[in-house]
Design a protein around this motif. Sequence first.
Motif, PDB file in Angstrom:
ATOM      1  N   TYR A 262       9.502  33.489  17.367  1.00  0.00           N
ATOM      2  CA  TYR A 262      10.329  33.605  16.250  1.00  0.00           C
ATOM      3  C   TYR A 262      10.257  35.171  16.018  1.00  0.00           C
ATOM      4  O   TYR A 262      11.536  35.596  15.881  1.00  0.00           O
ATOM      5  N   LEU A 263       9.442  35.867  16.245  1.00  0.00           N
ATOM      6  CA  LEU A 263       9.630  37.386  16.326  1.00  0.00           C
ATOM      7  C   LEU A 263      10.722  37.880  17.320  1.00  0.00           C
ATOM      8  O   LEU A 263      11.511  38.695  17.047  1.00  0.00           O
ATOM      9  N   ARG A 264      10.455  37.209  18.583  1.00  0.00           N
ATOM     10  CA  ARG A 264      11.486  37.780  19.504  1.00  0.00           C
ATOM     11  C   ARG A 264      12.910  37.325  19.377  1.00  0.00           C
ATOM     12  O   ARG A 264      13.830  38.098  19.493  1.00  0.00           O
ATOM     13  N   GLU A 265      12.947  36.082  18.852  1.00  0.00           N
ATOM     14  CA  GLU A 265      14.392  35.671  18.600  1.00  0.00           C
ATOM     15  C   GLU A 265      15.158  36.281  17.159  1.00  0.00           C
ATOM     16  O   GLU A 265      16.420  36.670  17.309  1.00  0.00           O
ATOM     17  N   LYS A 266      14.307  36.468  16.304  1.00  0.00           N
ATOM     18  CA  LYS A 266      14.722  36.861  15.067  1.00  0.00           C
ATOM     19  C   LYS A 266      14.666  38.745  14.896  1.00  0.00           C
ATOM     20  O   LYS A 266      15.701  39.369  13.982  1.00  0.00           O
ATOM     21  N   PHE A 267      13.618  39.259  15.723  1.00  0.00           N
ATOM     22  CA  PHE A 267      13.835  40.815  15.552  1.00  0.00           C
ATOM     23  C   PHE A 267      13.882  41.635  16.488  1.00  0.00           C
ATOM     24  O   PHE A 267      13.607  42.799  16.708  1.00  0.00           O
ATOM     25  N   ALA A 268      13.940  40.833  17.885  1.00  0.00           N
ATOM     26  CA  ALA A 268      14.242  41.924  19.012  1.00  0.00           C
ATOM     27  C   ALA A 268      15.164  42.977  18.803  1.00  0.00           C
ATOM     28  O   ALA A 268      16.333  42.571  18.400  1.00  0.00           O
ATOM     29  N   GLY A 269      14.747  44.109  18.880  1.00  0.00           N
ATOM     30  CA  GLY A 269      15.780  45.379  18.932  1.00  0.00           C
ATOM     31  C   GLY A 269      15.723  45.864  17.516  1.00  0.00           C
ATOM     32  O   GLY A 269      16.274  46.959  17.247  1.00  0.00           O
TER      33      GLY A 269
ATOM     34  N   GLY B  91      12.129  41.818   6.154  1.00  0.00           N
ATOM     35  CA  GLY B  91      12.403  41.874   7.391  1.00  0.00           C
ATOM     36  C   GLY B  91      11.372  41.771   8.351  1.00  0.00           C
ATOM     37  O   GLY B  91      10.486  41.200   8.364  1.00  0.00           O
ATOM     38  N   VAL B  92      11.655  42.892   9.267  1.00  0.00           N
ATOM     39  CA  VAL B  92      10.588  43.037  10.581  1.00  0.00           C
ATOM     40  C   VAL B  92       9.069  43.365   9.981  1.00  0.00           C
ATOM     41  O   VAL B  92       8.134  42.895  10.556  1.00  0.00           O
ATOM     42  N   LYS B  93       9.149  44.075   8.991  1.00  0.00           N
ATOM     43  CA  LYS B  93       7.808  44.402   8.430  1.00  0.00           C
ATOM     44  C   LYS B  93       7.101  43.127   7.943  1.00  0.00           C
ATOM     45  O   LYS B  93       5.789  43.022   8.153  1.00  0.00           O
ATOM     46  N   LEU B  94       7.870  42.299   7.130  1.00  0.00           N
ATOM     47  CA  LEU B  94       7.150  41.096   6.821  1.00  0.00           C
ATOM     48  C   LEU B  94       6.785  40.015   7.847  1.00  0.00           C
ATOM     49  O   LEU B  94       5.670  39.382   8.072  1.00  0.00           O
ATOM     50  N   ALA B  95       7.682  40.050   8.914  1.00  0.00           N
ATOM     51  CA  ALA B  95       7.510  39.278  10.034  1.00  0.00           C
ATOM     52  C   ALA B  95       6.312  39.799  10.826  1.00  0.00           C
ATOM     53  O   ALA B  95       5.509  38.785  11.085  1.00  0.00           O
ATOM     54  N   LEU B  96       6.002  40.953  10.911  1.00  0.00           N
ATOM     55  CA  LEU B  96       4.706  41.459  11.457  1.00  0.00           C
ATOM     56  C   LEU B  96       3.576  40.999  10.662  1.00  0.00           C
ATOM     57  O   LEU B  96       2.557  40.572  11.401  1.00  0.00           O
ATOM     58  N   LEU B  97       3.494  40.913   9.528  1.00  0.00           N
ATOM     59  CA  LEU B  97       2.376  40.639   8.807  1.00  0.00           C
ATOM     60  C   LEU B  97       2.427  39.042   9.100  1.00  0.00           C
ATOM     61  O   LEU B  97       1.047  38.617   9.069  1.00  0.00           O
ATOM     62  N   HIS B  98       3.493  38.183   9.067  1.00  0.00           N
ATOM     63  CA  HIS B  98       3.175  36.691   9.628  1.00  0.00           C
ATOM     64  C   HIS B  98       2.589  36.891  11.005  1.00  0.00           C
ATOM     65  O   HIS B  98       2.043  35.719  11.470  1.00  0.00           O
ATOM     66  N   GLU B  99       2.799  37.620  11.675  1.00  0.00           N
ATOM     67  CA  GLU B  99       2.302  37.565  13.330  1.00  0.00           C
ATOM     68  C   GLU B  99       0.777  37.533  13.208  1.00  0.00           C
ATOM     69  O   GLU B  99       0.187  37.111  13.893  1.00  0.00           O
ATOM     70  N   VAL B 100       0.270  38.378  12.187  1.00  0.00           N
ATOM     71  CA  VAL B 100      -1.219  38.753  12.380  1.00  0.00           C
ATOM     72  C   VAL B 100      -1.912  37.775  11.142  1.00  0.00           C
ATOM     73  O   VAL B 100      -3.182  37.340  11.557  1.00  0.00           O
ATOM     74  N   LEU B 101      -1.367  37.381  10.132  1.00  0.00           N
ATOM     75  CA  LEU B 101      -2.101  36.622   8.910  1.00  0.00           C
ATOM     76  C   LEU B 101      -1.733  35.323   9.128  1.00  0.00           C
ATOM     77  O   LEU B 101      -0.442  34.673   9.284  1.00  0.00           O
ATOM     78  N   GLY B 102      -2.834  34.186   8.792  1.00  0.00           N
ATOM     79  CA  GLY B 102      -2.349  32.993   8.776  1.00  0.00           C
ATOM     80  C   GLY B 102      -1.839  32.664   7.196  1.00  0.00           C
ATOM     81  O   GLY B 102      -1.890  33.586   6.374  1.00  0.00           O
ATOM     82  N   LYS B 103      -1.627  31.498   7.027  1.00  0.00           N
ATOM     83  CA  LYS B 103      -0.922  31.145   5.487  1.00  0.00           C
ATOM     84  C   LYS B 103      -1.986  31.613   4.495  1.00  0.00           C
ATOM     85  O   LYS B 103      -1.668  32.142   3.527  1.00  0.00           O
ATOM     86  N   ASP B 104      -3.170  31.039   4.653  1.00  0.00           N
ATOM     87  CA  ASP B 104      -4.352  31.211   3.828  1.00  0.00           C
ATOM     88  C   ASP B 104      -4.452  32.887   3.766  1.00  0.00           C
ATOM     89  O   ASP B 104      -5.257  33.075   2.471  1.00  0.00           O
ATOM     90  N   ASP B 105      -4.487  33.592   4.665  1.00  0.00           N
ATOM     91  CA  ASP B 105      -4.814  34.983   4.538  1.00  0.00           C
ATOM     92  C   ASP B 105      -3.942  35.850   3.553  1.00  0.00           C
ATOM     93  O   ASP B 105      -4.330  36.814   2.840  1.00  0.00           O
ATOM     94  N   PHE B 106      -2.658  35.033   3.050  1.00  0.00           N
ATOM     95  CA  PHE B 106      -1.967  35.919   2.373  1.00  0.00           C
ATOM     96  C   PHE B 106      -2.467  35.638   0.818  1.00  0.00           C
ATOM     97  O   PHE B 106      -2.011  36.277  -0.124  1.00  0.00           O
TER      98      PHE B 106
END
Length: 416
Positions: free
Chosen positions: A208-215, A309-324
């Motif tokens: 998801y991160l590669r497809e949506k936010f590469a670059g 955007g990319v900052k929120l996507a990075l949070l989702h890379e690290v945190l699971g749903k319950d972590d939020f």
Amino acid sequence: MPDTLNKSVAIVGGGPAGLMAAEVLSNAGVQVDVFDAMPSFGRKFLLAGIGGLNITHSEEYTKFCARYADRQPHLQATLDLMTPEQLCEWVHGLGIETFVGTSGRVFPKEMKAAPLLRAWLHRLRSKGVRMHVRHRWQGWGAQGQLQFSTPNGSVECSPTATILALGGASWPKLGSDGAWVPLLRGAGVGVAELESANCGFEVKWSDYLREKFAGAPLKSVALKFTNLQGLETERPGEMVIGQYGVEGSLIYAFSREIRQRLNAQGSATFTLDLLPGRSVERVRTDVAGLARSSQSMSSYFKSKLGIAGVKLALLHEVLGKDDFKNSDKLVSTIKALPITVHATRPIDEAISTAGGVCFEGMDSNYMLTNKPGTFVAGEMLDWEAPTGGYLLTACFATGMAAGQGVLRWDYDSITD
């Protein structure tokens, strides 16, 4: 090939280091021949100037010199020969005006390398420097003569002294291909392995991160990293999320330390503060309001925290749903989001290289101790520095030092 070459100094490599050595020697009345494998001189220099040639940096000189890290002791006397201020004066002497950007970096007023290089080459030719293109150095012959391959066949010459300024290995299409490494090692010269410097690093992103936010640029963050010596450093800046991982100026500033940890441990982890302008307490207060808000989580993060955007996507890379839903976990991750890198990008993608000819194998004149009459300058040497003008400054300075070293070594022979 001129018959008088055996009364001259041969410089192999027509980049900033080689041309600066040519200037020093021609100013002293020495006949100089410069050889380059490419069809024209300064090709990497010209490419570096496409986005705005960063000549040097205006920061306080002590801080400037510290950018060369563990190689500062080897380079300090050389940097003193051509300080950033003196380098700017030299540029002005070519009729090129400079200015200091908001980052403290120094640029030509026209933001281009071509006018500077054109004026410089004209001045060198007017002093009698002879230029030879399409001459690829192939090492030394049985009698110690330089050997070149050219479109018209092989050429040999026996100058009084030689300066090698062949660059690193990060720009093979522009001539800096590292082909000199086995030639020097074969001659018994110590060469530290060439590695990527000022480079990107590989991260195992989700699809998801590669497809949506590469670059995607990642702005207004601060990177914190602990090096192998246990020293923790934090620095604000910008970076880019790449298809393969991370790159950009903030990453380049830490590339040496990150690479060293990678080499030692196989991976390296740094943290990003996604909101460096806000205290932990302020972020905790802002996050606490999420439970009471009628907005969606993404809308709340964007409006209240400025995370989207990319900052929120990075949070989702690290945190699971319950972590939020765990405010302490969420706050700590916003202020210190971990990113683990697993490899450097290939050397031919890097801006510069680390490694090269070891300082221990040279004398104070930059002459190879087991190859008398052969000097080395520029990025061939075992040093590295971040982007921001430090690379070019040291190339100019070591070229000057090597030229002066030749003059001290055997001035009478090269001027007879």
